[in-house]
Scaffold this motif. Structure first.
Motif, PDB file in Angstrom:
ATOM      1  N   LEU A  30       0.825  -1.212   0.000  1.00 44.93           N
ATOM      2  CA  LEU A  30       0.000   0.000   0.000  1.00 44.93           C
ATOM      3  C   LEU A  30       0.859   1.261   0.000  1.00 44.93           C
ATOM      4  O   LEU A  30       0.439   2.307  -0.513  1.00 44.93           O
ATOM      5  N   MET A  31       2.050   1.168   0.581  1.00 50.69           N
ATOM      6  CA  MET A  31       2.926   2.340   0.600  1.00 50.69           C
ATOM      7  C   MET A  31       3.339   2.746  -0.809  1.00 50.69           C
ATOM      8  O   MET A  31       3.629   3.921  -1.066  1.00 50.69           O
ATOM      9  N   ILE A  32       3.370   1.788  -1.711  1.00 52.62           N
ATOM     10  CA  ILE A  32       3.673   2.073  -3.113  1.00 52.62           C
ATOM     11  C   ILE A  32       2.406   2.438  -3.867  1.00 52.62           C
ATOM     12  O   ILE A  32       2.369   3.406  -4.639  1.00 52.62           O
ATOM     13  N   ALA A  33       1.344   1.674  -3.614  1.00 50.22           N
ATOM     14  CA  ALA A  33       0.123   1.798  -4.411  1.00 50.22           C
ATOM     15  C   ALA A  33      -0.566   3.135  -4.231  1.00 50.22           C
ATOM     16  O   ALA A  33      -1.072   3.720  -5.203  1.00 50.22           O
ATOM     17  N   VAL A  34      -0.616   3.652  -3.009  1.00 50.94           N
ATOM     18  CA  VAL A  34      -1.373   4.887  -2.767  1.00 50.94           C
ATOM     19  C   VAL A  34      -0.734   6.097  -3.452  1.00 50.94           C
ATOM     20  O   VAL A  34      -1.419   6.840  -4.164  1.00 50.94           O
ATOM     21  N   PRO A  35       0.590   6.354  -3.294  1.00 57.62           N
ATOM     22  CA  PRO A  35       1.176   7.470  -4.057  1.00 57.62           C
ATOM     23  C   PRO A  35       1.080   7.275  -5.566  1.00 57.62           C
ATOM     24  O   PRO A  35       0.858   8.240  -6.308  1.00 57.62           O
ATOM     25  N   LEU A  56      -4.174  16.172  -2.214  1.00 55.30           N
ATOM     26  CA  LEU A  56      -4.267  14.725  -2.384  1.00 55.30           C
ATOM     27  C   LEU A  56      -2.875  14.095  -2.378  1.00 55.30           C
ATOM     28  O   LEU A  56      -2.643  13.083  -1.709  1.00 55.30           O
ATOM     29  N   ALA A  57      -1.948  14.705  -3.117  1.00 54.47           N
ATOM     30  CA  ALA A  57      -0.596  14.159  -3.204  1.00 54.47           C
ATOM     31  C   ALA A  57       0.085  14.168  -1.838  1.00 54.47           C
ATOM     32  O   ALA A  57       0.750  13.199  -1.455  1.00 54.47           O
ATOM     33  N   THR A  58      -0.088  15.242  -1.098  1.00 55.24           N
ATOM     34  CA  THR A  58       0.540  15.345   0.222  1.00 55.24           C
ATOM     35  C   THR A  58      -0.047  14.318   1.189  1.00 55.24           C
ATOM     36  O   THR A  58       0.688  13.661   1.943  1.00 55.24           O
ATOM     37  N   CYS A  59      -1.353  14.155   1.161  1.00 59.39           N
ATOM     38  CA  CYS A  59      -1.996  13.150   2.030  1.00 59.39           C
ATOM     39  C   CYS A  59      -1.540  11.742   1.670  1.00 59.39           C
ATOM     40  O   CYS A  59      -1.328  10.898   2.558  1.00 59.39           O
ATOM     41  N   ALA A  60      -1.371  11.464   0.380  1.00 61.12           N
ATOM     42  CA  ALA A  60      -0.920  10.136  -0.055  1.00 61.12           C
ATOM     43  C   ALA A  60       0.480   9.845   0.472  1.00 61.12           C
ATOM     44  O   ALA A  60       0.777   8.731   0.930  1.00 61.12           O
ATOM     45  N   TRP A  62       1.918  11.192   3.182  1.00 59.07           N
ATOM     46  CA  TRP A  62       1.835  10.995   4.630  1.00 59.07           C
ATOM     47  C   TRP A  62       1.216   9.641   4.963  1.00 59.07           C
ATOM     48  O   TRP A  62       1.586   9.006   5.961  1.00 59.07           O
ATOM     49  N   PHE A  63       0.290   9.170   4.127  1.00 60.79           N
ATOM     50  CA  PHE A  63      -0.295   7.839   4.337  1.00 60.79           C
ATOM     51  C   PHE A  63       0.800   6.775   4.305  1.00 60.79           C
ATOM     52  O   PHE A  63       0.837   5.872   5.152  1.00 60.79           O
ATOM     53  N   SER A  64       1.700   6.884   3.318  1.00 57.40           N
ATOM     54  CA  SER A  64       2.788   5.906   3.217  1.00 57.40           C
ATOM     55  C   SER A  64       3.677   5.963   4.447  1.00 57.40           C
ATOM     56  O   SER A  64       4.140   4.920   4.941  1.00 57.40           O
ATOM     57  N   PHE A  65       3.918   7.158   4.960  1.00 55.20           N
ATOM     58  CA  PHE A  65       4.732   7.272   6.171  1.00 55.20           C
ATOM     59  C   PHE A  65       4.047   6.598   7.358  1.00 55.20           C
ATOM     60  O   PHE A  65       4.700   5.881   8.140  1.00 55.20           O
ATOM     61  N   ILE A  66       2.749   6.800   7.483  1.00 54.82           N
ATOM     62  CA  ILE A  66       2.024   6.203   8.621  1.00 54.82           C
ATOM     63  C   ILE A  66       2.070   4.684   8.547  1.00 54.82           C
ATOM     64  O   ILE A  66       2.328   4.001   9.557  1.00 54.82           O
ATOM     65  N   VAL A  67       1.844   4.123   7.353  1.00 48.96           N
ATOM     66  CA  VAL A  67       1.925   2.668   7.199  1.00 48.96           C
ATOM     67  C   VAL A  67       3.330   2.185   7.543  1.00 48.96           C
ATOM     68  O   VAL A  67       3.517   1.185   8.252  1.00 48.96           O
ATOM     69  N   ILE A 149       8.042   9.264  -5.282  1.00 51.34           N
ATOM     70  CA  ILE A 149       7.920   8.546  -4.008  1.00 51.34           C
ATOM     71  C   ILE A 149       7.577   7.073  -4.250  1.00 51.34           C
ATOM     72  O   ILE A 149       8.174   6.164  -3.658  1.00 51.34           O
ATOM     73  N   ALA A 150       6.595   6.820  -5.123  1.00 49.07           N
ATOM     74  CA  ALA A 150       6.179   5.442  -5.404  1.00 49.07           C
ATOM     75  C   ALA A 150       7.328   4.636  -6.002  1.00 49.07           C
ATOM     76  O   ALA A 150       7.546   3.470  -5.644  1.00 49.07           O
TER      77      ALA A 150
END
Length: 661
Positions: A30-35, A56-60, A62-67, A149-150
């Motif tokens: 998911l860390m790859i897929a979301v960005p 949207l890009a910034t949230c994506a 940060w999502f990868s960081f949280i995971v 990032i991805a």
């Protein structure tokens, strides 16, 4: 991981084999897929996403960081044998008994990069919201950031060289798009092309290495290569190691493939921070350390890695000492600091952990300084010439204070982060004791003194940058002489990320050194740190390093802080003039590679025109002439054709009679 090679840790235990991913680690994809998905949305939505695309890009990101943070927390709560986990996503390339699955490898090494890429990268996203606020194509810029990032996360989470290569090429593409983002300026487009082409040279090394792996191991999985590389002839292992080194040199801008890095400053400053601090240029160091088993089996290749790192750290430091463009000084600094990391990576088990440690701390303080440079440009009408700065501490106090933290960290002043990481590489360099696998105690002196001298040069050129920019007298004019500027502090979206990174520059090195936490954390992936005795006592090395650092900073202060800095570029020595021209690296490349290639292309074009086209044209002309000759016989008159028939019959009769006689 290293199986039959048994890379031993400090306690003598081999690095553990990976197990099937469980818990949060099974969601690493998911860390790859979301960005990547956010990139696709922003590109496909186009202008309709201009108002919210950056969010949207910034949230994506940060999502990868949280995971990633959740996975790290899971790993810290598990024993070492459970800290290396693999997960197969799908079968990618099935070809008889050879197959490649698209899978992830979650271990301390990959997760160290994940944390660095997603945390620092997400801070850069926040910074870029304000920095790119007035750019009409901000949404497209953020789409490219997320592609970057991805791709980088694909690279570091891959469980094989083939999957790594997908991310490897992805960051190459994203860097091309970002460096040339303002491609309406021809120089920017040229810089993007230069980076893209030089990286393709390195990519040939990666492809050749994978071909050699398939030929020797029938696999490109990290685990398979590490387990079998000790059983193949040393010459074969050396070839693989050298091919991987070529790839690393291209991606990490190491000698002799470093010429693209300075030109990469053509992109917006957040791009520079992302490429130089947290992503692309660190990929080569990751590749070498991840391939540690190869270099244990190929000591000559490992020595080559260390020598290339030593050359590059001096090369970058010399170039950085003469540049007046603030961003190009930082680019040269990156080249030099990556050289330190490559030097550490080439030292084998005594240096791998320290190379990654310096990479991690460097990601914070170098990103901080690039963002600080962007803040200066923001307040100085996009100028980068330090000769037109000076005394900016009075107008940009937050930028000055945070940049100072990065400056002290890269100098290695205790207790800032660089002291804990870079000094460890210098100590490990003094402990080098082999050359190509043979005992060579003099290697410790050579590599150690190079690393020590590089620390003094680093202190000089980074202090020169700091004093010319923030101290001395104000030299504030725009590029058009005489027009005043009004320097001012940046807004909170830009200063808050700098403050967070400044805290990292101050604290993260010391915190990670408590109880040797960082080296123990990496042990399941790369083994423990192998002890080797330096040729000098450690305390002597530390004192000598600090003395050279203080001396370099003092010389810079005397020349650029305590006296008036001229706006015009003064004439310099032969070495200074060479450093201003990047030690003539473009001229060398032009003479050795571009000119012969151009001559070859010109010769091929001439041969094509004269030989190939000549043959084709000759056949065409011959056919046309033959057609005209035959056409002349076609008159359309019956009497002519009757004469042809009569003549043909007489000829046939004459031939028959001739044979009978």
């Amino acid at each position: 991981m290293f199986a039959s090679l048994a890379l031993l840790g400090a306690e003598g235990s081999a690095a553990v084999e990976p197990v099937a991913a469980t818990g949060a680690a099974s969601w690493a994809w998911l860390m790859i897929a979301v960005p990547l998905a956010s990139f696709a949305v922003l590109i496909l939505a186009g202008r309709r996403s201009d108002r919210w695309g950056h969010l949207l890009a910034t949230c994506a990101s940060w999502f990868s960081f949280i995971v990633g943070a959740v996975i790290v927390a899971q790993m810290l709560g598990a024993d070492e044998s459970s800290r290396r986990m693999t997960s197969t996503l799908f079968s990618w390339i099935p070809a008889g008994d050879f197959k490649i699955d698209f899978g992830t490898l979650v271990d301390p090494l990959s997760m160290t990069f994940v944390v660095l890429v997603t945390f620092v990268g997400s801070l850069i996203h926040v910074y870029a919201i304000a920095y790119m606020e007035h750019d009409a194509d901000r949404r497209r810029f953020f789409a490219y950031l997320n592609l970057f990032i991805a791709a980088m996360l694909t690279l570091v989470l891959a469980d094989s060289y083939a999957v790594l290569f997908v991310g490897w090429e992805g960051v190459g593409l994203a860097s091309y798009l970002l460096i040339g983002f303002w491609n309406h300026v021809p120089a920017n487009a040229s810089a993007a092309n230069k980076a893209f082409i030089m990286n393709r040279v390195g990519d040939m090394g990666m492809l050749a290495a994978m071909m050699a792996m398939v030929a020797n191991f029938n696999s490109v999985r990290f685990a398979d290569v590490s387990a079998q590389v000790g059983a193949i002839p040393t010459a074969q292992a050396t070839a693989i190691g050298l091919f991987l080194l070529v790839a690393a040199c291209g991606k990490s801008a190491q000698f002799p493939l470093q010429a693209w890095l300075g030109d990469a400053m053509a992109g917006p400053t957040p791009v520079s921070a992302l490429i130089h601090a947290a992503t692309m240029v660190t990929a080569g160091v990751y590749l070498v350390v991840r391939s540690g088993a190869v270099y244990v089996a190929a000591p000559a290749a490992a020595t080559a890695v260390a020598i290339i790192g030593a050359i590059t750290l001096l090369f970058g430091a010399i170039v950085g000492s003469a540049k007046d463009d603030m961003k190009k000084v930082l680019a040269a600094s990156t080249m030099s600091q990556i050289g330190y990391m490559m030097l550490g990576a080439g030292l084998g088990p005594i240096g791998w952990a320290f190379a990654i440690f310096h990479l991690f701390t460097h990601g914070f303080f170098k990103a901080l300084m690039f963002l600080g440079a962007g803040s200066v440009m923001h307040g100085m009408a996009d100028q980068v010439n330090m000769r037109r700065f000076g005394a900016l501490r009075t107008a940009m106090k937050i930028t000055w204070a945070t940049f100072m933290m990065g400056w002290l960290a890269i100098l290695g002043v205790p207790p800032f982060s660089g002291f804990w990481s870079k000094d460890k590489i210098i100590e490990a360099a003094f402990a080098a004791h082999t050359f190509g696998g043979a005992e060579a105690p003099w290697m410790g002196w050579v590599l150690g003194l190079v690393a020590l001298f590089g620390a003094g040069l680093t202190a000089f050129y980074m202090s020169r940058l700091f004093f010319m920019t923030f101290h001395g007298t104000a030299r504030w004019t725009t590029q058009a002489e005489g027009a005043p500027v009004h320097p001012h502090e940046s807004g909170p979206l830009m200063t808050v990320p700098m403050i967070v990174l400044a805290l990292g520059a101050i604290l993260i090195g010391g915190l990670m050194s408590i109880g040797d936490f960082f080296t123990h954390w990496l042990a399941p992936a790369i083994g423990g740190v192998e002890h080797a005795e330096p040729v000098l006592p450690v305390v002597v090395i530390q004192v000598a390093t600090l003395v050279l650092v203080l001396l370099g900073a003092w010389i810079a202060w005397r020349r650029y802080g305590a006296v008036e800095v001229p706006k015009a570029v003064p004439a310099g020595s032969a070495l200074t003039e060479a450093a201003r021209k990047d030690l003539y690296q473009d001229e060398v490349n032009g003479t050795l590679f571009i000119a012969p290639a151009a001559a070859l292309a010109k010769g091929a074009a001439l041969g094509d025109a004269k030989a190939v086209d000549g043959i084709v044209s000759g056949v065409a002309k011959g056919s046309s002439a033959l057609g005209k000759l035959i056409g002349a016989t076609q008159t359309g008159y019956v009497r002519t054709y009757a004469a042809y028939i009569l003549g043909g019959a007489l000829c046939a009769l004459a031939i028959v009679l001739g044979f009978r006689l």
